[in-house]
Each structure stands twice: as structure tokens, then as C-alpha cells.
Design a protein around this motif. Sequence first.
Motif, PDB file in Angstrom:
ATOM      1  N   ASP A 108       0.809  -1.225   0.000  1.00 38.56           N
ATOM      2  CA  ASP A 108       0.000   0.000   0.000  1.00 38.56           C
ATOM      3  C   ASP A 108       0.839   1.271   0.000  1.00 38.56           C
ATOM      4  N   ARG A 109       2.087   1.173  -0.489  1.00 37.14           N
ATOM      5  CA  ARG A 109       2.918   2.365  -0.611  1.00 37.14           C
ATOM      6  C   ARG A 109       3.271   2.580  -2.075  1.00 37.14           C
ATOM      7  N   ARG A 110       3.275   3.833  -2.502  1.00 38.21           N
ATOM      8  CA  ARG A 110       3.431   4.134  -3.928  1.00 38.21           C
ATOM      9  C   ARG A 110       4.872   4.496  -4.289  1.00 38.21           C
ATOM     10  N   PRO A 111       5.486   3.750  -5.201  1.00 40.04           N
ATOM     11  CA  PRO A 111       6.790   4.137  -5.725  1.00 40.04           C
ATOM     12  C   PRO A 111       6.635   5.327  -6.683  1.00 40.04           C
ATOM     13  N   ARG A 130       6.404   6.352  -0.852  1.00 38.97           N
ATOM     14  CA  ARG A 130       5.633   7.140   0.104  1.00 38.97           C
ATOM     15  C   ARG A 130       6.499   8.270   0.682  1.00 38.97           C
ATOM     16  N   GLY A 131       7.206   8.958  -0.176  1.00 38.62           N
ATOM     17  CA  GLY A 131       7.986  10.122   0.215  1.00 38.62           C
ATOM     18  C   GLY A 131       9.356   9.821   0.778  1.00 38.62           C
ATOM     19  N   ALA A 166       2.148  -2.834  -4.063  1.00 48.23           N
ATOM     20  CA  ALA A 166       2.314  -1.395  -3.926  1.00 48.23           C
ATOM     21  C   ALA A 166       1.029  -0.672  -4.341  1.00 48.23           C
ATOM     22  N   ASP A 167       0.952   0.602  -4.020  1.00 44.70           N
ATOM     23  CA  ASP A 167      -0.217   1.429  -4.330  1.00 44.70           C
ATOM     24  C   ASP A 167      -0.016   2.091  -5.685  1.00 44.70           C
ATOM     25  N   TRP A 168      -0.233   1.323  -6.751  1.00 43.40           N
ATOM     26  CA  TRP A 168      -0.023   1.854  -8.097  1.00 43.40           C
ATOM     27  C   TRP A 168      -1.257   2.618  -8.562  1.00 43.40           C
TER      28      TRP A 168
END
Length: 216
Positions: A108-111, A130-131, A166-168
Motif C-alpha cells: 500500500d505504498r506508492r513508488p 511514500r515520500g 504497492a499502491d499503483w
Amino acid sequence: MTDENGTAGGSARREYERRRAKDEAATRASWGKLGTIAVALTPERQSTRAWSSGAICEERVAAVVDAVAGQSIRVLHDRKIPRSKANIDHLVVTPGGVWVIDSKRYQDRRPELRVEGGILRPRVEKLLVRGSDKTALVEGVLKQVAHVQEAVGDVPVRGVLCFVDADWPLVGGSFTVRGVDVMWPKKLVKVLSAPQEAVCDVTATVEVLARRNLSR
């Protein structure tokens, strides 16, 4: 997958089992007669659990790339890098060249790609998740690519960071940072399955990798 092509996640799973056994032994030694109960009640250390998660991640990526394997595409898993403790998660040898694939799981984290500098300053590309700056992952893949390129000579070699869970975004999402492609498993399969100019003898390249201990 377990055969001459290697066992996906094998190194990570062995390291997980080693660390788990070491943690349990330490707990038993500390608690004496209550050791068995203490082991059952003690949460697994995050640093230990991460190796299990890594193994599962590699297995999931292996499942999708194995689906495209055939006479013209060879898939190799968990390749040991000579003179190093490091390994390569997956090697895919295609008529278009060799793909060096590193599996990562950031649920759930976006590259994202961040570009700094440009006109007045040197252009710098960074990988963010995620930053958080994760460019070190790209540098790790580039080192793996260099090892493979040294082995196969003029055969094209490309690096991939394949993020699982991931959060694509719904549209787009994949990108290239410092020459390394960043994508998800289904996108990777689509890229590997696309028509390619035949510049690589697949069988001969796998044999070269074998001689350099990168395919066994």
C-alpha cells in the motif's frame, strides 16, 4: 519453482529460518524452564520477519515470470553473485537480452520518480516510496546488472525493480530511474512477453551464466 532453474526465495527463506532459530534459542536460554512458553508468547522480531516477507515476495514474482518461460525464454531464480554474500532474485533470458529482476514488497505504498536539478544543476533521479528516499534500491540493482553484464559481454542487460502489493495508480505508474525499470508483476509479464528484436542466443547466454556461477 524448484529444479535446475533455482528456488525462488530460497536464500531469503534460509536466512529467515536461521534467524528465527537463533532468536528462539536466545529466548529459551534467557527463560530457562519457561523457555518453551516464552517462545510461544514472544512476538517475532521485525528484522527476522522481514526475511520471510522477502521470500514470499520473491515467490510471487517467480510465479508470474515462470508463466512466460519456454524455449525462447529462460527464467532463473535466486542466483548467487560470485565472491559476494548477495544474490539476484530473478534472471530472465530472452531473445532481446537479459533482465535482472529484484523483488520488493512495500504494501500500500506508492513508488514514485523524483527528478531534481536540470538546467543549472546536474539532473538527479531519485526513487521515492511514500515520500521516503529508496534510491539505494536502484543502486543495488545497478550493481547486479554490472555483474551480469560482465558475464555476458555485449548481450543487452536491463534491471527491474518489481514491487508487489504497492499502491499503483489506475493509469500509468511504471517508470524508469537511472536506467532501472520500476513496475509491478503483471506489467513485468507484459514487458517480457512483448515482441523483441532477437539479439541474444538464449541457450548460449544461459550457458555463459552457468560458467560464471550465476545460473546454479
